[in-house]
Design a protein around this motif. Structure first.
Motif, PDB file in Angstrom:
ATOM      1  N   GLU A 273       0.813  -1.214   0.000  1.00 16.06           N
ATOM      2  CA  GLU A 273       0.000   0.000   0.000  1.00 16.06           C
ATOM      3  C   GLU A 273       0.848   1.266   0.000  1.00 16.06           C
ATOM      4  O   GLU A 273       0.355   2.348  -0.318  1.00 16.06           O
ATOM      5  N   SER A 274       2.119   1.131   0.349  1.00 21.33           N
ATOM      6  CA  SER A 274       3.004   2.294   0.422  1.00 21.33           C
ATOM      7  C   SER A 274       4.077   2.293  -0.651  1.00 21.33           C
ATOM      8  O   SER A 274       4.899   3.202  -0.725  1.00 21.33           O
ATOM      9  N   GLY A 275       4.100   1.253  -1.489  1.00 20.39           N
ATOM     10  CA  GLY A 275       5.087   1.179  -2.549  1.00 20.39           C
ATOM     11  C   GLY A 275       6.439   0.689  -2.052  1.00 20.39           C
ATOM     12  O   GLY A 275       6.583   0.263  -0.907  1.00 20.39           O
ATOM     13  N   ILE A 276       7.437   0.729  -2.911  1.00 18.70           N
ATOM     14  CA  ILE A 276       8.785   0.320  -2.553  1.00 18.70           C
ATOM     15  C   ILE A 276       9.711   1.528  -2.623  1.00 18.70           C
ATOM     16  O   ILE A 276       9.433   2.498  -3.320  1.00 18.70           O
ATOM     17  N   THR A 277      10.823   1.464  -1.921  1.00 10.69           N
ATOM     18  CA  THR A 277      11.762   2.575  -1.892  1.00 10.69           C
ATOM     19  C   THR A 277      12.607   2.613  -3.161  1.00 10.69           C
ATOM     20  O   THR A 277      12.702   1.625  -3.894  1.00 10.69           O
ATOM     21  N   GLU A 278      13.231   3.751  -3.410  1.00 10.00           N
ATOM     22  CA  GLU A 278      14.104   3.876  -4.568  1.00 10.00           C
ATOM     23  C   GLU A 278      15.278   2.894  -4.464  1.00 10.00           C
ATOM     24  O   GLU A 278      15.698   2.313  -5.466  1.00 10.00           O
ATOM     25  N   LYS A 279      15.773   2.718  -3.259  1.00  9.77           N
ATOM     26  CA  LYS A 279      16.894   1.797  -3.045  1.00  9.77           C
ATOM     27  C   LYS A 279      16.495   0.366  -3.399  1.00  9.77           C
ATOM     28  O   LYS A 279      17.239  -0.354  -4.080  1.00  9.77           O
ATOM     29  N   ALA A 280      15.305  -0.046  -2.938  1.00 13.63           N
ATOM     30  CA  ALA A 280      14.828  -1.399  -3.240  1.00 13.63           C
ATOM     31  C   ALA A 280      14.562  -1.563  -4.727  1.00 13.63           C
ATOM     32  O   ALA A 280      14.881  -2.596  -5.323  1.00 13.63           O
ATOM     33  N   ALA A 281      13.976  -0.522  -5.344  1.00  9.78           N
ATOM     34  CA  ALA A 281      13.674  -0.569  -6.778  1.00  9.78           C
ATOM     35  C   ALA A 281      14.953  -0.730  -7.594  1.00  9.78           C
ATOM     36  O   ALA A 281      15.026  -1.548  -8.522  1.00  9.78           O
ATOM     37  N   GLU A 282      15.974   0.040  -7.256  1.00 11.97           N
ATOM     38  CA  GLU A 282      17.235  -0.050  -7.990  1.00 11.97           C
ATOM     39  C   GLU A 282      17.898  -1.409  -7.784  1.00 11.97           C
ATOM     40  O   GLU A 282      18.442  -2.003  -8.725  1.00 11.97           O
ATOM     41  N   ARG A 283      17.835  -1.926  -6.568  1.00 14.88           N
ATOM     42  CA  ARG A 283      18.434  -3.230  -6.279  1.00 14.88           C
ATOM     43  C   ARG A 283      17.790  -4.329  -7.118  1.00 14.88           C
ATOM     44  O   ARG A 283      18.480  -5.162  -7.718  1.00 14.88           O
ATOM     45  N   ILE A 284      16.441  -4.323  -7.182  1.00 17.49           N
ATOM     46  CA  ILE A 284      15.713  -5.327  -7.960  1.00 17.49           C
ATOM     47  C   ILE A 284      15.997  -5.163  -9.453  1.00 17.49           C
ATOM     48  O   ILE A 284      16.204  -6.142 -10.188  1.00 17.49           O
ATOM     49  N   ALA A 285      16.043  -3.920  -9.928  1.00 29.56           N
ATOM     50  CA  ALA A 285      16.259  -3.660 -11.346  1.00 29.56           C
ATOM     51  C   ALA A 285      17.654  -4.098 -11.779  1.00 29.56           C
ATOM     52  O   ALA A 285      17.841  -4.642 -12.873  1.00 29.56           O
ATOM     53  N   VAL A 286      18.637  -3.877 -10.926  1.00 24.97           N
ATOM     54  CA  VAL A 286      20.001  -4.290 -11.238  1.00 24.97           C
ATOM     55  C   VAL A 286      20.131  -5.812 -11.177  1.00 24.97           C
ATOM     56  O   VAL A 286      20.744  -6.434 -12.042  1.00 24.97           O
ATOM     57  N   MET A 287      19.518  -6.414 -10.152  1.00 29.30           N
ATOM     58  CA  MET A 287      19.593  -7.870  -9.993  1.00 29.30           C
ATOM     59  C   MET A 287      19.001  -8.603 -11.196  1.00 29.30           C
ATOM     60  O   MET A 287      19.537  -9.617 -11.646  1.00 29.30           O
ATOM     61  N   THR A 288      17.911  -8.061 -11.747  1.00 30.26           N
ATOM     62  CA  THR A 288      17.229  -8.703 -12.879  1.00 30.26           C
ATOM     63  C   THR A 288      17.772  -8.276 -14.231  1.00 30.26           C
ATOM     64  O   THR A 288      17.265  -8.682 -15.268  1.00 30.26           O
ATOM     65  N   LYS A 289      18.796  -7.414 -14.205  1.00 29.29           N
ATOM     66  CA  LYS A 289      19.449  -6.897 -15.421  1.00 29.29           C
ATOM     67  C   LYS A 289      18.532  -5.988 -16.239  1.00 29.29           C
ATOM     68  O   LYS A 289      18.763  -5.779 -17.429  1.00 29.29           O
ATOM     69  N   VAL A 290      17.481  -5.483 -15.589  1.00 32.75           N
ATOM     70  CA  VAL A 290      16.652  -4.469 -16.240  1.00 32.75           C
ATOM     71  C   VAL A 290      17.445  -3.161 -16.314  1.00 32.75           C
ATOM     72  O   VAL A 290      17.284  -2.365 -17.231  1.00 32.75           O
TER      73      VAL A 290
END
Length: 291
Positions: A273-290
């Motif tokens: 309901e509050s979304g994800i943080t920029e830090k978490a978003a970047e971590r996931i995007a880098v991990m998945t090679k997006v």
């Protein structure tokens, strides 16, 4: 039969109003929507709002809307896409010989849109467990099944090969049917679609809806702890973008879409309901090679 042809343009509220006016003036026995996704959306919404029976005749299959009870129409006031309840077609005439001749990018995007059912159903199941949201096992099973068909058939989906259209058109249709069974877009629209709609606001016109949903599926599946590598590989094999660069968006635009997607609609997903943080978003995007 007397056939009255009306050419339509942009899928916005003004165009739908013109079609509805034409329907009232001519009083047709049924309405036939011919063309790509936007033309089908115009026809299905006008048909729903006038009570006119509707037949879908897609010339391309860039998303699963050719048989779904939803229409994506641009709001002329704020230039934002809105999703409306629309008519389920009384029939679909999908000529694979015509569909395979459309730009390959469109068919690939349609495959990605069906693949995105993977995370849509996971989000729906999550909302059912945590928020007691109404859930249809039948609709969810159909939705997951057709997503799996596309993923497992990725090696056989190739440009100019008519069999590719045979493989993907039934899952596209069934994906739409699953929404009709559920009475909601939940079987085919979750966090990955919210990510896509967020990108539409932040970086409009850079990529196709299905392409954005495909990348959103990779990201959302990683958040769920699922096998995002398998989805990424299938999308790559079919010829869909799997990165921010492939979507023609910057790192900043992608992160903003990931962190604001939860605000798109009141629908509980893995984004919370509050979304994800920029830090978490970047971590996931880098991990998945997006990124």
């Amino acid at each position: 039969y007397d056939v009255d042809v009306m050419e339509v343009g942009v899928a916005d509220e003004e165009t739908v109003a013109q079609v509805k006016c034409h329907i009232r003036d001519t009083d047709p026995e049924y309405l036939v929507g011919v063309g790509g996704g936007s033309k089908i959306d115009i026809a299905k919404l006008a048909a729903f709002q006038t009570g006119c029976p509707f037949i879908s005749v897609p010339t391309s299959a860039a998303h699963d809307g050719i048989a779904s009870p939803r229409a994506s129409i641009r709001n002329t006031a704020n230039n934002d896409n809105m999703s409306f309840t629309a008519s389920v077609p009384m029939g679909v005439v999908a000529d694979t010989n015509i569909i395979i001749k459309s730009p390959w990018r469109l068919l690939a995007a349609g495959c990605a849109d069906v693949i995105s059912n993977t995370t849509a159903v996971m989000d729906w199941e999550l909302a059912h467990r945590l928020k007691h949201e109404e859930y249809s096992t039948s609709a969810a099973t159909l939705s997951k099944m057709v997503a799996s068909v596309i993923v497992e058939s990725a090696d056989h989906i190739k440009p100019t090969l008519e069999e590719s259209a045979w493989i993907m058109i039934k899952p596209v249709l069934v994906s739409g049917v699953s929404m009709s069974i559920a009475g909601t877009s939940r079987p085919s629209s979750g966090s990955e679609h919210m990510f896509s709609h967020a990108l539409d606001r932040i970086a409009p016109g850079r990529a196709l809806h299905g392409e954005q949903c495909g990348v959103g599926t990779i990201l959302s599946l990683a958040l769920h702890g699922g096998d995002w590598q398998r989805i990424r590989e299938a999308l790559h094999t079919i010829g869909c973008p799997t990165s921010a660069k492939g979507l023609n968006v910057t790192k900043e635009e992608l992160i903003k879409a990931m962190t604001t997607a939860h605000t798109i609609r009141d629908r509980y997903t893995i984004l919370g309901e509050s979304g994800i943080t920029e830090k978490a978003a970047e971590r996931i995007a880098v991990m998945t090679k997006v990124l």
